[in-house]
Design a protein around this motif. Structure first.
Motif, PDB file in Angstrom:
ATOM      1  N   ILE A 124      10.166  -8.098  -7.416  1.00  0.00           N
ATOM      2  CA  ILE A 124       9.824  -6.791  -7.431  1.00  0.00           C
ATOM      3  C   ILE A 124       9.300  -5.990  -8.618  1.00  0.00           C
ATOM      4  CG2 ILE A 124      10.832  -4.569  -6.318  1.00  0.00           C
ATOM      5  CD1 ILE A 124      10.217  -6.541  -4.318  1.00  0.00           C
ATOM      6  N   SER A 125       8.064  -5.748  -8.616  1.00  0.00           N
ATOM      7  CA  SER A 125       7.630  -5.091  -9.841  1.00  0.00           C
ATOM      8  C   SER A 125       7.946  -3.611  -9.827  1.00  0.00           C
ATOM      9  CB  SER A 125       6.372  -5.472 -10.155  1.00  0.00           C
ATOM     10  OG  SER A 125       5.550  -5.118  -9.051  1.00  0.00           O
TER      11      SER A 125
ATOM     12  N   GLY B 277       7.891   1.689 -12.942  1.00  0.00           N
ATOM     13  CA  GLY B 277       8.251   2.980 -13.242  1.00  0.00           C
ATOM     14  C   GLY B 277       7.542   3.973 -12.476  1.00  0.00           C
ATOM     15  N   PHE B 278       7.749   5.390 -12.533  1.00  0.00           N
ATOM     16  CA  PHE B 278       6.933   6.165 -11.518  1.00  0.00           C
ATOM     17  C   PHE B 278       5.523   6.252 -12.101  1.00  0.00           C
ATOM     18  CE2 PHE B 278      11.145   7.666 -11.511  1.00  0.00           C
ATOM     19  CZ  PHE B 278      11.438   7.865 -10.172  1.00  0.00           C
ATOM     20  N   SER B 279       4.512   6.119 -11.041  1.00  0.00           N
ATOM     21  CA  SER B 279       3.226   6.425 -11.466  1.00  0.00           C
ATOM     22  C   SER B 279       2.806   7.763 -12.237  1.00  0.00           C
ATOM     23  CB  SER B 279       2.021   6.422 -10.352  1.00  0.00           C
ATOM     24  OG  SER B 279       2.582   7.522  -9.682  1.00  0.00           O
TER      25      SER B 279
ATOM     26  N   GLY C  38       3.861  10.458 -10.301  1.00  0.00           N
ATOM     27  CA  GLY C  38       4.800  10.144  -9.373  1.00  0.00           C
ATOM     28  C   GLY C  38       5.853  11.245  -8.949  1.00  0.00           C
TER      29      GLY C  38
ATOM     30  N   MET D 248      -2.672  13.280   2.289  1.00  0.00           N
ATOM     31  CA  MET D 248      -2.338  12.712   0.924  1.00  0.00           C
ATOM     32  C   MET D 248      -3.236  12.259   0.012  1.00  0.00           C
ATOM     33  SD  MET D 248       1.167  10.831   2.076  1.00  0.00           S
ATOM     34  CE  MET D 248       1.514  11.109   0.089  1.00  0.00           C
TER      35      MET D 248
ATOM     36  N   LEU E 107       3.486   4.611   2.729  1.00  0.00           N
ATOM     37  CA  LEU E 107       2.373   5.448   2.275  1.00  0.00           C
ATOM     38  C   LEU E 107       2.885   6.565   1.264  1.00  0.00           C
ATOM     39  CD1 LEU E 107      -0.611   6.316   3.057  1.00  0.00           C
ATOM     40  CD2 LEU E 107       0.282   7.898   4.589  1.00  0.00           C
ATOM     41  N   ILE E 108       4.026   7.390   1.425  1.00  0.00           N
ATOM     42  CA  ILE E 108       4.450   8.216   0.547  1.00  0.00           C
ATOM     43  C   ILE E 108       4.714   7.678  -0.585  1.00  0.00           C
ATOM     44  CG2 ILE E 108       6.102  10.071   0.302  1.00  0.00           C
ATOM     45  CD1 ILE E 108       6.144  10.613   3.136  1.00  0.00           C
TER      46      ILE E 108
ATOM     47  N   TYR F 285       2.560   6.529  -3.270  1.00  0.00           N
ATOM     48  CA  TYR F 285       1.814   7.801  -4.052  1.00  0.00           C
ATOM     49  C   TYR F 285       2.934   8.058  -5.290  1.00  0.00           C
ATOM     50  CZ  TYR F 285      -2.181   8.748  -1.474  1.00  0.00           C
ATOM     51  OH  TYR F 285      -3.403   8.800  -0.760  1.00  0.00           O
ATOM     52  N   ILE F 286       4.118   7.648  -5.038  1.00  0.00           N
ATOM     53  CA  ILE F 286       5.127   8.301  -6.034  1.00  0.00           C
ATOM     54  C   ILE F 286       5.219   7.300  -7.091  1.00  0.00           C
ATOM     55  CG2 ILE F 286       7.638   8.877  -6.514  1.00  0.00           C
ATOM     56  CD1 ILE F 286       7.632   9.988  -3.594  1.00  0.00           C
ATOM     57  N   PHE F 287       5.314   5.809  -6.548  1.00  0.00           N
ATOM     58  CA  PHE F 287       5.606   4.628  -7.470  1.00  0.00           C
ATOM     59  C   PHE F 287       4.496   3.774  -7.686  1.00  0.00           C
ATOM     60  CE2 PHE F 287       9.731   5.875  -5.474  1.00  0.00           C
ATOM     61  CZ  PHE F 287      10.629   5.756  -6.543  1.00  0.00           C
ATOM     62  N   GLY F 288       3.364   4.250  -7.309  1.00  0.00           N
ATOM     63  CA  GLY F 288       2.237   3.473  -7.533  1.00  0.00           C
ATOM     64  C   GLY F 288       2.048   2.404  -6.544  1.00  0.00           C
ATOM     65  N   ILE F 289       1.031   1.620  -6.477  1.00  0.00           N
ATOM     66  CA  ILE F 289       0.640   0.559  -5.649  1.00  0.00           C
ATOM     67  C   ILE F 289       1.384  -0.620  -5.842  1.00  0.00           C
ATOM     68  CG2 ILE F 289      -0.998  -1.008  -4.680  1.00  0.00           C
ATOM     69  CD1 ILE F 289      -2.484   1.343  -4.095  1.00  0.00           C
TER      70      ILE F 289
ATOM     71  N   THR G  28       4.583  -3.904  -4.767  1.00  0.00           N
ATOM     72  CA  THR G  28       5.805  -4.269  -3.834  1.00  0.00           C
ATOM     73  C   THR G  28       7.083  -3.236  -3.895  1.00  0.00           C
ATOM     74  OG1 THR G  28       6.585  -5.792  -5.814  1.00  0.00           O
ATOM     75  CG2 THR G  28       5.794  -6.797  -3.683  1.00  0.00           C
ATOM     76  N   PHE G  29       7.526  -2.536  -5.017  1.00  0.00           N
ATOM     77  CA  PHE G  29       8.482  -1.641  -5.308  1.00  0.00           C
ATOM     78  C   PHE G  29       8.478  -0.597  -4.380  1.00  0.00           C
ATOM     79  CE2 PHE G  29      11.123   1.743  -6.872  1.00  0.00           C
ATOM     80  CZ  PHE G  29      12.212   1.066  -7.211  1.00  0.00           C
TER      81      PHE G  29
ATOM     82  N   VAL H 123      -0.965  -0.156   3.448  1.00  0.00           N
ATOM     83  CA  VAL H 123      -1.287   1.294   2.736  1.00  0.00           C
ATOM     84  C   VAL H 123      -1.131   1.004   1.042  1.00  0.00           C
ATOM     85  CG1 VAL H 123      -0.216   2.880   4.328  1.00  0.00           C
ATOM     86  CG2 VAL H 123       1.271   1.706   2.868  1.00  0.00           C
TER      87      VAL H 123
END
Lengths: 256, 270, 274
Positions: free
Chosen positions: B38-39, B42-44, B47, B234, C139-140, C143-147, C149-150, C227
């Motif tokens: 699971i990578s 961090g927050f984009s 984010g 979104m 989906l949400i 947007y927060i953690f980027g594309i 598996t996380f 997504v």
């Protein structure tokens, strides 16, 4: 010493379970509370360790005014009072010794409880408690494999492991057959005589009460109608407590 | 004397640390590689801002959108979502009842039953949105694709549950109707339908409940309902719109879930 | 005939020989049937339902199906990685969601916690969390953690948490409360009493709930890629988009075999847990 001073209890639905109860129980007494079901026996017993709280009056247990304490203080207070239940209330899916040890959890920190850690001293003392009720050899089997009488002994051992000053027993033999019932009552007597622990028992069977207890408290509709040595009980008094002749069910031991 | 017996018993205690150690090793062996795949990047960059904006959007939804009763407003989208779920469930029902009877072991023989059970299992294992993407090739994007998708996916679960009910049928009643000289149609009407009715309706309502949730997701692949506008909102960073859409979705599902629970509880209690 | 039709709408009344009037029970069936009829027509309008399209283009569906049956086996090696991602997300999501669900379920159980208002609030919050579909969370969260598996893992965690909590508190409320009462009488606080008296009764149910959720999560995880939340859904979506149906067939085979394998394994373990 337990002192009831004009204690009353009214449930939120308006049902009056105790009215103006006053009595004193000294350390080391063996008391049986008798009466019809619904007479307030259970409420009386459970008010002593505040499993039920009272609505009026003063209740002192070993110098602590019970209605004043709550939270941490209440839990600390309860550690000195053991309780035994009609349905044993064991954790059936775990071993006998874990059940006995569970009464020591109150003194331990949360992490020790989470991982089920008990020290050698605690385990030895749990085994000693099991030995006192004569089922030492059952220590490591699961509680659900025991008979009813053995389960009630485990419950008694759990209470003993707590080193209580007082043991409250709420119909402890009602789910047992007559022979088991007598032998569990003998255990209570033995513990009471050998360790000077106060034992207060709610009991449905008059004959067991008369045979094993030193003092009888008769209760009817929330009021105490008799309080004295078991030797003083007569059929007239029983009729007064029960409002009728007692039936065979309540007379568990036949006059032989 | 008694002391030594107790010590003896103490020494006999089951040594649990071996099993503890083993289970810890097993757990670590499974979870550790899992965690490393699971990578967490961090927050984009934006984010946190996005998270804050969505939250603000839910608190301050776009009221004009909520109260817009035209085809572009929230009420229409919600109704469309519910309509997709409703029709999908119904078509699923029409297909799965005969399928369930054909697959029930107490109605047909083992061979026929196995064939139909296998078909139902295969239908069930496809993910919902694969059907969605396939049906879009048939009907073009829109609510109709959603209806067909939900119909097909409902078949899997509905027939599976129907089969269980049918296999639990009390055949004694049919025998007694037989004895009183009823024909086959009468046997079905008075012997079978009354037994199945409440259970079937209860299952149907349960599936409708699930389908409302599925319908909202299907929009994401372009099969109508609330999903597509959500994704566009979104992508376009219209957070107040996102907020109102989420709010609408939550309210719709909550209402339908509550009604479904109430009706099913009532059916179960007769 | 007319009487029969009338009896569908208005309850029949019978006059017995002794003069008593008996009314048959009010029959809702016909009203429900009529309401359903209108709802169907309305829903058909709303969704643009058309039989013509179905008849004209329905064959397209089977065309795609036929193309999928021509499975592209050479694609298999490329599937293994994403499939493992999917399984990993599901596993971690299940475990972590279920771990958080346990204390939440204890807090929500009416037999352990006497604070009715608090329970009401927490239960409502959890059912709100439960209403949002996994894919919407994914989906949400992308947007927060980027594309990647996380986001998928986190959305499965949230979803598992909300479902597990409900399944667990419903179970806890049916458990024997006696041992808990006994623990309280020894002076234990609620946390210790719950752990010692309630958890052992819940244990096997807890693990089977976890397994059941794992099954569900593998199914949902398969679509999260759509997504951008990683896993097998990603390549599934790509290949449908590129119309490489042979590859889609291969992916579906891997997915179905995995799901069936996990379901059988989980059913076997759950049976042993009893």
């Amino acid at each position: 010493m337990i002192e009831f001073n004009n204690v009353s209890k009214v449930y939120s639905n308006g049902c009056k379970a105790l009215s103006n109860v006053s009595l004193t129980i000294e350390q080391g007494e063996f008391v049986a509370i008798i009466g019809l079901s619904g007479a307030g026996k259970s409420t009386l017993l459970r008010s002593i360790n505040k499993m039920h709280s009272i609505s009026d009056g003063i209740l002192n247990v070993n110098g602590v005014e019970v209605s004043k304490i709550k939270g941490k203080e209440l839990r600390k207070f309860r550690r000195n009072i053991g309780m035994v239940f009609q349905s044993f209330n064991l954790v059936r899916r775990t071993s006998v010794i874990n059940n006995v040890l569970s009464s020591k959890a109150a003194d331990k920190n949360v992490l020790e409880v989470l991982f089920g850690y008990y020290s050698k001293e605690e385990k030895i003392s749990a085994l000693e408690a099991l030995d006192k009720v004569g089922i030492l050899e059952k220590a490591y089997i699961r509680a659900d494999q025991l008979s009813g009488g053995q389960m009630q002994r485990v419950a008694l051992a759990r209470t003993l492991a707590q080193n209580p000053k007082i043991i409250l027993a709420d119909e402890p033999v009602a789910s047992l057959d007559p022979i088991m019932a007598s032998s569990v009552m003998e255990d209570f007597t033995k513990i009471n005589k050998e360790t000077n622990i106060t034992v207060i028992i709610n009991i449905h069977h008059v004959d067991l009460a008369l045979k094993y207890a030193d003092r009888i408290i008769g209760i009817r509709a929330g009021e105490i109608v008799f309080d004295g040595p078991s030797a003083n009980i007569t059929d007239d008094i029983l009729t007064e407590i029960y409002g009728r002749e007692i039936n065979d069910d309540e007379r568990m031991i036949k006059n032989d | 004397m008694s002391k030594s017996r107790i010590i003896e018993q103490y020494e006999m205690r089951p040594k649990k640390w071996v099993s503890y150690l083993l289970s810890i090793i097993v757990i670590v062996a499974i979870l550790f590689p899992a965690i490393s795949t699971i990578s967490f990047n961090g927050f984009s960059k934006s984010g946190l801002v996005v998270a804050k904006n969505i939250f603000l959007g839910i608190i301050n939804p776009d009221m004009s959108f909520i109260l817009d009763f035209s085809e572009l407003g929230l009420p229409f989208l919600l109704l469309e979502t519910a309509a997709i779920a409703f029709l999908g469930t119904l078509i699923g029902l029409i297909i799965s009842v005969p399928l369930a009877f054909l697959a029930a072991r107490n109605i047909t023989n083992k061979f026929v039953s196995n064939i139909f059970v296998t078909i139902i299992t295969i239908i069930r294992t496809f993910p919902v949105f694969v059907y969605g993407l396939m049906f879009i090739r048939v009907t073009g994007p829109g609510a109709f694709a959603g209806v067909l998708t939900l119909a097909l996916t409902s078949i899997g679960m509905l027939s599976k549950l129907f089969i269980e009910v049918i296999e639990d049928l009390d055949t004694g009643i049919i025998e007694s109707l037989d004895a009183s000289g009823c024909n086959t149609l009468q046997k079905i009407r008075f012997g079978i339908i009354p037994q199945l009715m409440t259970n079937f309706v209860s299952i149907l309502i349960y599936r409708f409940d699930i389908n409302v949730k599925n319908a909202s997701v299907l929009g994401l692949v372009g099969a109508g309902g609330i999903g597509a506008p959500l994704q566009f909102a979104m992508a376009g960073s219209k957070w107040d719109l996102v907020g109102s859409l989420l709010l609408g979705l939550i309210v719709l599902v909550l209402i339908i879930e509550t009604c479904s629970d109430k009706i099913r509880a009532k059916l179960a209690n007769g | 005939m007319i009487n029969y039709l009338k009896s569908l709408f208005v309850p029949e009344t019978f006059t017995l020989s002794n003069g008593k009037v008996v009314k048959s029970k009010f029959n809702w069936t016909i009203y429900i049937v009529i309401a359903l009829f209108f709802l169907i027509i309305l829903a058909g309008k709303f969704t643009g339902f058309s039989f013509e399209t179905l008849v004209d283009k329905g064959a397209n569906f089977f065309d795609i199906l036929v193309k999928m049956v021509k499975v592209d086996f050479a694609y298999f090696p490329k599937i293994v990685g994403p499939m493992i991602d999917t399984l990993t997300m599901s596993l971690l999501g299940t475990v972590i969601g279920a771990v958080f669900a346990l204390p939440a379920a204890f807090i929500c159980s009416a037999n352990l916690n006497k604070n009715r208002i608090f329970i009401r609030i927490v239960k409502t919050l959890i059912s709100i969390i439960r209403t949002v579909p996994v894919l919407v969370y994914a989906l949400i969260l992308t947007y927060i953690f980027g594309i990647g598996t996380f986001a998928g893992f986190l959305s499965l965690t949230i979803f598992t948490f909300s479902i597990c909590t409900k399944m667990l508190y419903e179970q806890i409320e049916t458990l024997d409360n006696g041992p808990f009462e006994a623990m309280e009488s020894t002076g234990s606080d609620k946390v210790k009493a719950t752990w010692i008296a309630i958890f052992p009764q819940l244990r096997s149910h807890y693990f089977s709930t976890m397994l059941y959720n794992f099954e569900m999560n593998v199914r949902s995880a398969a679509i999260l890629g759509y997504v951008g939340a990683g896993g097998i859904g990603l390549i599934l979506n790509e290949n449908i988009g590129w119309r490489k149906y042979g590859r889609v067939g291969m992916i579906l085979i891997v997915l179905i075999v995995t799901v069936i394998a996990i379901e059988s394994l989980s059913r076997f373990i759950r049976k042993r847990l009893g």
